[in-house]
Design a protein around this motif. Sequence first.
Motif, PDB file in Angstrom:
ATOM      1  N   SER A 489       0.828  -1.208   0.000  1.00 38.93           N
ATOM      2  CA  SER A 489       0.000   0.000   0.000  1.00 38.93           C
ATOM      3  C   SER A 489       0.863   1.260   0.000  1.00 38.93           C
ATOM      4  O   SER A 489       0.609   2.209  -0.757  1.00 38.93           O
ATOM      5  CB  SER A 489      -0.924  -0.020   1.228  1.00 38.93           C
ATOM      6  OG  SER A 489      -1.701   1.136   1.304  1.00 38.93           O
ATOM      7  N   GLU A 490       1.915   1.276   0.844  1.00 44.27           N
ATOM      8  CA  GLU A 490       2.816   2.434   0.907  1.00 44.27           C
ATOM      9  C   GLU A 490       3.578   2.610  -0.405  1.00 44.27           C
ATOM     10  O   GLU A 490       3.764   3.731  -0.882  1.00 44.27           O
ATOM     11  CB  GLU A 490       3.808   2.262   2.069  1.00 44.27           C
ATOM     12  CG  GLU A 490       3.188   2.338   3.452  1.00 44.27           C
ATOM     13  CD  GLU A 490       2.710   3.725   3.810  1.00 44.27           C
ATOM     14  OE1 GLU A 490       3.446   4.701   3.551  1.00 44.27           O
ATOM     15  OE2 GLU A 490       1.584   3.838   4.312  1.00 44.27           O
ATOM     16  N   VAL A 491       4.014   1.493  -0.994  1.00 47.21           N
ATOM     17  CA  VAL A 491       4.731   1.543  -2.279  1.00 47.21           C
ATOM     18  C   VAL A 491       3.838   2.132  -3.359  1.00 47.21           C
ATOM     19  O   VAL A 491       4.259   3.004  -4.137  1.00 47.21           O
ATOM     20  CB  VAL A 491       5.221   0.130  -2.697  1.00 47.21           C
ATOM     21  CG1 VAL A 491       5.670   0.123  -4.157  1.00 47.21           C
ATOM     22  CG2 VAL A 491       6.364  -0.323  -1.807  1.00 47.21           C
ATOM     23  N   ASN A 492       2.593   1.675  -3.416  1.00 47.08           N
ATOM     24  CA  ASN A 492       1.678   2.146  -4.455  1.00 47.08           C
ATOM     25  C   ASN A 492       1.317   3.616  -4.285  1.00 47.08           C
ATOM     26  O   ASN A 492       1.190   4.348  -5.280  1.00 47.08           O
ATOM     27  CB  ASN A 492       0.417   1.280  -4.485  1.00 47.08           C
ATOM     28  CG  ASN A 492       0.687  -0.097  -5.060  1.00 47.08           C
ATOM     29  OD1 ASN A 492       1.670  -0.294  -5.776  1.00 47.08           O
ATOM     30  ND2 ASN A 492      -0.162  -1.065  -4.747  1.00 47.08           N
ATOM     31  N   ASP A 493       1.167   4.070  -3.036  1.00 47.20           N
ATOM     32  CA  ASP A 493       0.915   5.498  -2.795  1.00 47.20           C
ATOM     33  C   ASP A 493       2.082   6.336  -3.301  1.00 47.20           C
ATOM     34  O   ASP A 493       1.889   7.370  -3.965  1.00 47.20           O
ATOM     35  CB  ASP A 493       0.701   5.759  -1.301  1.00 47.20           C
ATOM     36  CG  ASP A 493      -0.656   5.276  -0.810  1.00 47.20           C
ATOM     37  OD1 ASP A 493      -1.519   4.979  -1.664  1.00 47.20           O
ATOM     38  OD2 ASP A 493      -0.839   5.183   0.420  1.00 47.20           O
ATOM     39  N   ALA A 494       3.302   5.869  -2.976  1.00 42.98           N
ATOM     40  CA  ALA A 494       4.502   6.595  -3.420  1.00 42.98           C
ATOM     41  C   ALA A 494       4.661   6.519  -4.934  1.00 42.98           C
ATOM     42  O   ALA A 494       5.057   7.504  -5.585  1.00 42.98           O
ATOM     43  CB  ALA A 494       5.733   6.022  -2.730  1.00 42.98           C
ATOM     44  N   ALA A 495       4.342   5.355  -5.524  1.00 41.26           N
ATOM     45  CA  ALA A 495       4.471   5.176  -6.972  1.00 41.26           C
ATOM     46  C   ALA A 495       3.541   6.118  -7.728  1.00 41.26           C
ATOM     47  O   ALA A 495       3.924   6.694  -8.768  1.00 41.26           O
ATOM     48  CB  ALA A 495       4.178   3.726  -7.339  1.00 41.26           C
ATOM     49  N   LEU A 496       2.323   6.290  -7.231  1.00 44.64           N
ATOM     50  CA  LEU A 496       1.378   7.205  -7.883  1.00 44.64           C
ATOM     51  C   LEU A 496       1.883   8.642  -7.838  1.00 44.64           C
ATOM     52  O   LEU A 496       1.747   9.397  -8.812  1.00 44.64           O
ATOM     53  CB  LEU A 496       0.002   7.097  -7.204  1.00 44.64           C
ATOM     54  CG  LEU A 496      -0.772   5.790  -7.450  1.00 44.64           C
ATOM     55  CD1 LEU A 496      -2.000   5.717  -6.561  1.00 44.64           C
ATOM     56  CD2 LEU A 496      -1.159   5.667  -8.920  1.00 44.64           C
ATOM     57  N   GLU A 497       2.481   9.032  -6.705  1.00 44.42           N
ATOM     58  CA  GLU A 497       3.025  10.384  -6.579  1.00 44.42           C
ATOM     59  C   GLU A 497       4.214  10.602  -7.510  1.00 44.42           C
ATOM     60  O   GLU A 497       4.407  11.698  -8.048  1.00 44.42           O
ATOM     61  CB  GLU A 497       3.460  10.650  -5.134  1.00 44.42           C
ATOM     62  CG  GLU A 497       2.297  10.843  -4.176  1.00 44.42           C
ATOM     63  CD  GLU A 497       2.772  11.172  -2.762  1.00 44.42           C
ATOM     64  OE1 GLU A 497       3.958  11.533  -2.614  1.00 44.42           O
ATOM     65  OE2 GLU A 497       1.956  11.064  -1.832  1.00 44.42           O
TER      66      GLU A 497
END
Length: 696
Positions: A489-497
């Motif tokens: 979840s944290e990786v995907n949030d950062a990836a979107l940013e």
Amino acid sequence: MELDVVVFEVASIITSILAFGAAVWLYKWVAAQPSSNARIAEVGKLIRNGANTFLAKEFKTLTRFCAVAAVLILVFLPSPIWKGDVLDNVTMAISYLFGTVFSGIAGKVGISIATIANIKAAEASTKGIKPSFMSGFRGGAVMGMAVVGASLLGVTLVLLITDNTTALLGFSFGASSMALFAKAGGGIFTKTADISADLVGKVELGIPEDDPRNPAVIADNVGDNVGDVAGMGADLFDSNVASMAAALVMATAIDKVNGGTVNASMVFCYAAIGLLASIFGVLTARMSEKGSPTRALNSNTYVTTVIFGGLTALATYFFHFEWRIWLASATGLVVGVIIGIASDYFTDDTKPPVHAVAKAAESGPAFTILSGISYGLMSTLPSMIGIGISALAAYKICEPLGSGYAMFGISMAAVGMLSIVGMIISNDAYGPIVDNARGLVEMGNLGDKALEITDSLDSAGNTVKAVTKGFSIGAAGLTVIALLGAFISEVNDAALELGKATITGFDVLNPTVFFGLLFGAAIPPVFSAMLMLGVDRNAQRMVEEIHRQFKDIVGLKEGKPGVVPEYDKCIEIATTGAIKELIPAGLMTIIATLLVGFIGGVEAVGGFITGNIVSGLIFALFMSNSGGLWDNTKKYIEAGNHGGKNSSTHKSAVVGDTVGDPFKDTAGPSINTQITVVSLIASLTATIFLTFSLFG
């Protein structure tokens, strides 16, 4: 009826205050129990001073480490300070320090009550098993109520103040890092003294376990407090915080998509009910004069479990929570009990494995160790299957609810397994308290009847400790699986940013993932080896000191009146060695995680966490159960079986017990904290690994 999450956060704070109130009442009850024996008071003071001295030195060392870590967090997390929002970095650093302080307080509270309850339980043993049991159990319950109340309060305040689940992971990392080093340091201290006292006292000289002539006897009893009480308190504080943090990270993510706060509300509601159930279970716990202490401790756990299941079902109905999530939580709780029963089978001195190892001890130490290792390895299977079934069942039960719910189901299974952690800690802290009481009975010459009673209480403590460790290791397994979901979840949030591709899982056929998998699987055995080598080096120094004192102090070996060992020398050796050895193993774990991330990126870290989880759980279960098995084998023989005390069989069992000591009290229980630390570091540094890695 649907209520806002703030209502449940306020309810959690109120429940925490109730737990603190129960802790204060229990503390006053224990302190009010009679104690008039001057010799026991004198020895008890030596134990208390030694424990507080060690804790002060340990906290001084860890304060430096935490200060450096807080500065690094301020600069780099959740993203480099020159790239992101400065306030986010400040919040993260403060949350981390908040977690370390709460964790440290958990250990200090444990030491404070344990060094009173041990004296009370010792003197109560002259009146019967019931008053001695109640003094020991209620002493442990003070810690149970205080630790769980503090963990629920800490998590609630961080989320209420920051409204930021990443800050919550920072709080959890603070608790985990403190617990990792506290458990390692306390474990090294306690087993240094325990091994040294047993090898020289029992094996070489054939003197009783807590004979006051033994220079290491006070250090041994100090070790029960700094390792099994303070270290364990920080450890279970961390486990409870981590399970709630993982669940809240995913609950909040789902709520953002679906609208509302129902899932986050459910986490707080269940956690508060778990604490209420534990308060009720602790305050109503009883034991009859002719009852079994093991049965009393286990029945308390089962009663609390039933209360939690019933109250959460009512809450689910009343607040319109999802029944599938309740079922996932209940599955975790039931599997926790099953893991506890499996641990009990392999460590209880009334069960076949202990009897088989005792029989093997007749043939010598090699057979004691070989059979103990074999049963320890066998004991991992039911627990690993239980964790796997719990994770799979929770995943499949919640999967139909929609995106994100499957992993949330696993996190709620972990919350369910740790829901009665207040009772678990009460039972666990009871063990070292009555172990100390047994030593005080022997040193205070309170008689054979009192010694027989405290031996019985101590044996129950060892059995229940194996059960509670099974609970905590199982919960750690589910928690880190949930933290793996939080990492994604944290990786995907950062990836979107950052405008990068999101991930849904990790393919083990991907060489980057497989590299991380192998690297992660190798960390728990290396971590364990470093801790046990620390015990080995320290114990050798202490054995030399014990030999010196028996040689140089005239009349000590013969027990001449007025001749007293230099107890402080052994305490100093254990303290200095433990402080020296506690940092390297934990630091190795942190550096390894960062190294894998910078080499292979988030894919490699995903593999690293997975390998670390599987390997770590197997090693933790194996070492905790085999150590408990050897310890109770020794006690079973000391009860008069297979030759009894001072026989060759007994000496073989003592050797097995000394091997098992660092297994069950140093390396084994530290591994689940190590797994949590790895998972939290990975989640907190996800943005950095996405930004830079050699092959990611």
